[in-house]
Design an enzyme around this catalytic site. Structure first.
Site, PDB file in Angstrom:
ATOM      1  CE  LYS A 129      -4.491   0.896   0.048  1.00  0.00           C
ATOM      2  NZ  LYS A 129      -5.484   0.161  -0.784  1.00  0.00           N
ATOM      3  CG  ASP A 169      -7.291   3.416  -1.399  1.00  0.00           C
ATOM      4  OD1 ASP A 169      -7.788   2.282  -1.407  1.00  0.00           O
ATOM      5  OD2 ASP A 169      -7.366   4.185  -0.416  1.00  0.00           O
TER       6      ASP A 169
END
Length: 448
Positions: A129, A169
């Site tokens: 991430k 995201d």
């Protein structure tokens, strides 16, 4: 629930001491560890190989500055992150988040969850991430472009189609991915599938934008079947107004549900006749405005400041698609009191542990995020496949594969929950099913 397994407790306590200020990360680890106690008891080889000590430590954590110039000529500096958590089953895969709330704890929590989510898809993808505390809201296209180019000036050194493949995201949509990809292509002098969520026609996959929301509803529909029901005729509340929320609302409506409430970070709308998704799309995707403008276009609706109140709206199905810990115990009890029968998580970790316990104790059907929202990364994996083969699949082909993956994820969670002695507990099932594949790959590869 406190940890009872001595090995897991020892590893968690050591982690909590080292990462005392990383509350989101510790919350995610504790939730997974609690689910894994019966698995660890059956597999002493995991302790001998230090699997748990290794799986909670990222393989690599990258922190860098991102200087950029705003439209007034002022130099701004943000922080950039990439947490490459685990590559036991494939290259690191996980989104980039641009939001003021981004910090190391949030990045590690998301990367840790991504390990197991990606494992559940059955596609060869590890967990990672990244992102920045940069806020694209209110910025011009040129400011966003300059920031993205500066961000990629550092990130490109650490990613690649067989190393680490980021995606979008929160705060990172098609615009941002385009600027990031353009800069990577210039720096690396190659056109490769190093980012997913690309523009269709430039290496992107059809259905990628819709995938997380669609996948959430496919999973929810499988869960509803256990009660002999479906979306048909059900009232639905969806939090958020980004891609996940919008396309969850679209698919829920297609499946026969009526979405009556949605929100953004400022407040929520309530439309008893069913939210007009086309109006929401125009507000959020075209004009990038606030959801309160919905009532100007649809006067029958009401707008309320503050997004937490959305969970007081009566519904049969709740789909939290906004952000982590948006549903606390108070909100959970409000939903239960209003007769909610099913809650499936579209955002990452949107329910606190207390809220989850309340849902489970009340007999509410509960679908955990790492299973329910895996459709986005699954379709990113399908985009990677198409990029590798230099082909495009039709929307129907991608959607069919997505639907199949989500049904398989549901079945894997259900089976793993039974094997762990927790039938029907999909939160346990998702953790166990996702963990076993990664742990066994780590065992096979040795201490590395």
């Amino acid at each position: 629930m406190a940890l009872t397994n001595e090995y897991l407790k020892r590893v968690y306590d050591g982690l909590a001491e080292r990462c005392a200020n990383e509350k989101e990360f510790l919350q995610a680890v504790e939730e997974v560890f609690e689910s894994l106690e019966p698995v660890i008891e059956k597999h002493p080889e995991y302790e001998k190989a230090g699997i748990m000590e290794r799986i909670v430590e990222p393989e690599r954590t990258i922190l860098f500055r991102v200087p950029w110039v705003d439209d007034k000529g002022q130099v701004q500096v943000n922080r950039g992150y990439r947490v490459q958590f685990n590559s036991a089953i494939g290259p690191y895969k996980g989104g980039l988040r641009f939001h003021p709330s981004v910090n190391l704890s949030v990045m590690k929590f998301l990367g840790f969850e991504q390990i197991f989510k990606n494992s559940l898809t059955t596609l060869p993808m590890g967990g990672g991430k990244g992102g920045s505390d940069f806020d694209p809201k209110g910025k011009s296209d040129n400011e966003v472009m300059r920031f993205c180019q500066s961000f990629m000036n550092e990130l490109y050194r650490h990613i690649g189609p067989d190393t680490d493949v980021p995606a979008g995201d929160i705060g990172v949509g098609s615009r941002e991915v385009g600027y990031l990809f353009g800069q990577y292509k210039k720096l690396a002098n190659e056109f490769t599938g190093v980012l997913t969520g690309k523009l269709v026609g430039s290496g992107g996959s059809l259905v990628r934008t819709q995938a997380t929301g669609y996948g959430l509803c496919y999973f929810t529909n499988e869960l509803l079947k256990t009660n002999g029901t479906s979306f048909e005729g059900k009232t639905v509340v969806v939090s958020g107004a980004g891609n996940v929320a919008i396309y969850a609302a679209v698919k829920a409506t297609e499946l026969g549900g009526k979405v009556v409430a949605m929100c953004d970070s400022n407040g929520y709308i309530y439309d008893p006749e069913g939210v007009d998704i086309d109006v929401v799309k125009d507000i959020k995707e075209v004009r990038r405005a606030r959801i309160k403008e919905y009532v100007d276009a649809v006067p029958r609706a009401t707008y309320t400041e503050g997004c937490k109140g959305i969970w007081t709206v009566k519904c049969d199905i709740a789909l939290p698609c906004a952000t982590q810990n948006e549903i606390d115990e108070e909100s959970a009890k409000a939903l239960i009191a209003n007769g909610v029968m099913c809650l499936c998580e579209g955002a990452n970790m949107p329910s606190t542990p207390e809220a989850i316990a309340a849902f489970q104790n009340a007999g509410v059907l509960f679908g955990p995020a790492k299973a329910c929202n895996a459709g986005g990364v699954a379709t990113s994996g399908l985009e990677m496949t198409q990029n590798s083969e230099r082909i495009y699949w039709s929307a129907e082909e991608v959607d069919e594969k997505l639907h199949s993956i989500m049904v398989n994820i549901y079945n894997a969670c259900e089976d793993a929950a039974k094997e762990a002695g927790k039938p029907g507990n999909l939160a346990v099932g998702a953790n166990v099913a996702g963990f076993l594949k990664v742990a066994n790959a780590m065992l096979w590869q040795g201490i590395c």
